[in-house]
Design an enzyme around this catalytic site. Structure first.
Site, short mmCIF file in Angstrom:
data_model
loop_
_atom_site.label_atom_id
_atom_site.label_comp_id
_atom_site.label_asym_id
_atom_site.label_seq_id
_atom_site.Cartn_x
_atom_site.Cartn_y
_atom_site.Cartn_z
N TRP A 104 0.85 -1.20 0.00
CA TRP A 104 0.00 0.00 0.00
C TRP A 104 0.88 1.25 0.00
O TRP A 104 0.61 2.23 -0.70
CB TRP A 104 -0.90 -0.02 1.25
CG TRP A 104 -1.90 1.08 1.33
CD1 TRP A 104 -2.21 2.00 0.36
CD2 TRP A 104 -2.74 1.40 2.45
NE1 TRP A 104 -3.20 2.85 0.82
CE2 TRP A 104 -3.54 2.50 2.10
CE3 TRP A 104 -2.91 0.85 3.73
CZ2 TRP A 104 -4.48 3.07 2.96
CZ3 TRP A 104 -3.85 1.42 4.59
CH2 TRP A 104 -4.62 2.51 4.20
N ASP A 161 1.75 -8.26 -1.64
CA ASP A 161 0.35 -7.81 -1.72
C ASP A 161 0.25 -6.38 -2.21
O ASP A 161 0.77 -5.45 -1.60
CB ASP A 161 -0.29 -7.89 -0.32
CG ASP A 161 -1.71 -7.37 -0.34
OD1 ASP A 161 -2.57 -8.07 -0.91
OD2 ASP A 161 -1.95 -6.27 0.17
N TYR A 167 -3.97 1.12 -5.04
CA TYR A 167 -2.78 1.71 -4.42
C TYR A 167 -2.04 2.56 -5.46
O TYR A 167 -1.03 2.15 -6.06
CB TYR A 167 -1.84 0.63 -3.86
CG TYR A 167 -2.44 -0.24 -2.77
CD1 TYR A 167 -3.59 0.16 -2.09
CD2 TYR A 167 -1.86 -1.45 -2.41
CE1 TYR A 167 -4.15 -0.64 -1.08
CE2 TYR A 167 -2.40 -2.25 -1.41
CZ TYR A 167 -3.55 -1.84 -0.76
OH TYR A 167 -4.09 -2.64 0.22
N GLN A 170 -8.81 -11.27 2.95
CA GLN A 170 -7.80 -10.35 3.51
C GLN A 170 -8.49 -9.38 4.47
O GLN A 170 -9.42 -8.67 4.10
CB GLN A 170 -7.09 -9.60 2.39
CG GLN A 170 -5.90 -8.82 2.93
CD GLN A 170 -5.09 -8.12 1.85
OE1 GLN A 170 -4.98 -6.91 1.84
NE2 GLN A 170 -4.51 -8.89 0.93
N LEU A 193 1.13 -4.27 12.30
CA LEU A 193 1.78 -3.35 13.23
C LEU A 193 0.85 -2.17 13.55
O LEU A 193 1.32 -1.07 13.88
CB LEU A 193 3.10 -2.85 12.65
CG LEU A 193 4.13 -3.94 12.29
CD1 LEU A 193 5.38 -3.33 11.67
CD2 LEU A 193 4.50 -4.75 13.53
N GLY A 252 3.72 -3.54 5.94
CA GLY A 252 4.07 -2.54 4.93
C GLY A 252 5.52 -2.11 5.11
O GLY A 252 5.82 -1.30 5.97
N ARG A 273 9.13 -0.43 3.88
CA ARG A 273 9.66 0.56 2.93
C ARG A 273 11.19 0.49 2.85
O ARG A 273 11.79 1.13 2.01
CB ARG A 273 9.34 1.99 3.36
CG ARG A 273 7.92 2.26 3.70
CD ARG A 273 7.76 3.76 3.82
NE ARG A 273 6.80 4.07 4.86
CZ ARG A 273 5.99 5.12 4.80
NH1 ARG A 273 6.07 5.94 3.80
NH2 ARG A 273 5.14 5.35 5.78
N1 LIG Z 1 -7.22 -5.07 2.00
C1 LIG Z 1 -7.17 -3.89 2.58
O1 LIG Z 1 -8.16 -3.15 2.60
C2 LIG Z 1 -5.87 -3.44 3.21
C3 LIG Z 1 -5.88 -2.38 4.13
C4 LIG Z 1 -4.68 -2.00 4.71
C5 LIG Z 1 -3.51 -2.69 4.39
N2 LIG Z 1 -3.53 -3.71 3.49
C6 LIG Z 1 -2.29 -4.42 3.10
O2 LIG Z 1 -1.56 -4.78 4.27
C7 LIG Z 1 -0.26 -4.20 4.23
C8 LIG Z 1 0.20 -3.92 5.64
O3 LIG Z 1 -0.69 -2.99 6.30
P1 LIG Z 1 -0.25 -1.51 6.59
O4 LIG Z 1 0.91 -1.19 5.73
O5 LIG Z 1 -1.44 -0.63 6.50
O6 LIG Z 1 0.14 -1.51 8.13
P2 LIG Z 1 1.36 -2.12 8.99
O7 LIG Z 1 2.09 -3.16 8.24
O8 LIG Z 1 0.78 -2.43 10.29
O9 LIG Z 1 2.27 -0.84 9.21
C9 LIG Z 1 3.04 -0.33 8.17
C10 LIG Z 1 3.98 0.75 8.67
O10 LIG Z 1 4.83 0.24 9.69
C11 LIG Z 1 6.10 0.88 9.61
N3 LIG Z 1 7.12 -0.18 9.74
C12 LIG Z 1 7.13 -1.41 9.17
N4 LIG Z 1 8.18 -2.13 9.62
C13 LIG Z 1 8.82 -1.35 10.51
C14 LIG Z 1 9.96 -1.52 11.32
N5 LIG Z 1 10.66 -2.66 11.33
N6 LIG Z 1 10.33 -0.51 12.13
C15 LIG Z 1 9.63 0.65 12.15
N7 LIG Z 1 8.55 0.86 11.39
C16 LIG Z 1 8.15 -0.11 10.59
C17 LIG Z 1 6.10 1.68 8.33
O11 LIG Z 1 5.62 3.00 8.62
P3 LIG Z 1 6.42 4.24 9.12
O12 LIG Z 1 7.70 4.20 8.35
O13 LIG Z 1 5.54 5.39 8.82
O14 LIG Z 1 6.55 4.00 10.59
C18 LIG Z 1 4.94 1.17 7.57
O15 LIG Z 1 4.39 2.18 6.76
C19 LIG Z 1 -0.41 -2.99 3.29
O16 LIG Z 1 0.81 -2.54 2.76
C20 LIG Z 1 -1.34 -3.56 2.25
O17 LIG Z 1 -0.63 -4.39 1.35
C21 LIG Z 1 -4.70 -4.10 2.91
#
Ligand SMILES: NC(=O)c1ccc[n+]([C@@H]2O[C@H](COP(=O)([O-])OP(=O)(O)OC[C@H]3O[C@@H](n4cnc5c(N)ncnc54)[C@H](OP(=O)(O)O)[C@@H]3O)[C@@H](O)[C@H]2O)c1
Length: 327
Positions: A21, A51, A56, A172, A203, A281, A283
């Site tokens: 995303w 994913d 996105y 999902q 996270l 997610g 980066r």
């Molecule tokens: N189906 C749906 O409707 C839906 C909805 C949401 C997400 N998704 C999918 O699920 C994936 C994951 O969800 P998400 O990205 O929303 O949330 P997440 O994985 O809970 O959090 C992502 C954020 O965590 C931070 N991060 C990740 N690893 C880290 C580390 N080791 N240390 C510090 N910060 C870290 C990064 O943000 P910072 O750098 O800003 O801290 C990143 O932007 C998405 O990319 C997408 O593919 C699907």
């Protein structure tokens, strides 16, 4: 890397999946070369699930992911989604037959591939009969353009209605320590039908990385600046401080295992046997590497009690009676 059965697809999926995303640009700024390096690191560490979605950035995330995967695309389980669109600031849903047939072609082009491993309906389009969408998804599978199909963010009863027309292979859903609504609302349906579950927001969309402080603010282009996350008040000025207080308590529980709070958060998601893959997610390559801290250990019953107490002490309900669209 740990691998799990992906529902009844016969695929073995890595317990940690790479969420894209962020690459769509709705999560604030990112550095393209770092993202490409992160994908390469993930491939090398055995992460085989990637994913993304048409929504996105309308090609931006899919195109960058394809470029990063390059010739290694065949090694991975590529997941993309369709059915949400944007006109100016207005989002709308369309999972009609015509849209699905056009969307798969766009995704195949952006992803530079001739098949998608798992093709999902991103959000329920309640104006189009589920039967119509599931039938066209079956046609897409028959044409060899997708191997498996499924849904995201559908209620349990909506999954049942889809299943009457065509099997839902994968679902999902948002699932993390701050959001346990799906345990009651959807997971029993997934378990009953052997649907592979992809958990997103492992996270808590960054809250559970431990990197946030009361002073943290988000860029305007970052969706988290709006405060609410899928119906929950994760980043609102009223709730952010008490959520951070929970995170502080969780840090102490993680430290007892020599772990960071992000390790504990992802371990907690993976400790639910209904989950096939926990998406994160990423980066940066360092973020991919640090996610391995969630593997090869387990939470004790005492840890689960301590986690529960932390939420209760801070007055945070991780399963409030609000649904995802309550923005
Ligand atoms: N189906 C749906 O409707 C839906 C909805 C949401 C997400 N998704 C999918 O699920 C994936 C994951 O969800 P998400 O990205 O929303 O949330 P997440 O994985 O809970 O959090 C992502 C954020 O965590 C931070 N991060 C990740 N690893 C880290 C580390 N080791 N240390 C510090 N910060 C870290 C990064 O943000 P910072 O750098 O800003 O801290 C990143 O932007 C998405 O990319 C997408 O593919 C699907």
């Amino acid at each position: 890397m740990e691998y799990r059965s992906f529902g009844r697809t016969g695929l073995q999926v890595s317990a940690i999946g790479f969420g894209c995303w962020e690459l769509g640009g709705q999560y604030g700024h990112y550095d393209e070369s770092e993202v490409i390096a992160a994908v390469h690191r993930a491939l090398d560490l055995g992460i085989n699930c990637y994913d993304t979605a048409e929504g996105y950035g309308f090609g931006r995330s899919e195109e960058l992911l394809a470029r990063a995967l390059g010739a290694r695309r065949k090694e991975v389980i590529l997941v993309t989604k369709f059915g949400i669109y944007q006109t100016d600031s207005l989002w709308w849903r369309d999972s009609s037959r015509a849209q699905a047939l056009a969307a798969i072609e766009r995704s195949l082009k952006f992803l530079q591939t001739d098949y998608i491993d798992v093709y999902l309906i991103h959000w329920p389009d309640r104006q189009t009969p589920y039967e119509e969408t599931m039938q066209v998804l079956e046609e897409i599978v028959q044409a060899g353009k997708a191997r498996f199909v499924g849904v995201s963010n559908f209620r349990g009863d909506e999954i049942e209605r889809c299943m009457q027309a065509r099997r839902v292979d994968v679902g999902q859903y948002g699932y993390h320590l701050f959001d346990r609504r799906m345990e009651q609302a959807v997971f029993p349906t997934c378990q009953k039908h052997g649907i592979g579950v992809m958990a997103y927001g492992s996270l808590a969309h960054g809250l559970l990385t431990g990197a946030f402080t009361p002073q943290t603010s988000f860029e305007e282009s970052d969706w988290r600046s709006r405060g609410r996350a899928f119906g929950l008040e994760l980043f609102t000025p009223e709730n952010f401080p008490q959520n951070l207080a929970v995170v502080e308590e969780l840090k102490a529980i993680a430290a007892r295992h020599g772990k960071k709070v992000g390790d504990l958060a992802l371990r907690w998601v993976l400790s639910n046997p209904v989950v096939s893959v926990g998406l994160v997610g990423f980066r940066r390559p360092s973020e991919v590497e640090s996610s391995l801290g969630a593997l090869e250990w387990s939470l004790s019953p005492q840890d689960h009690v301590a986690i529960q107490s932390a939420f209760q002490r801070q007055g945070v309900d991780p399963a409030p009676p609000v649904w995802l669209e309550n923005q």
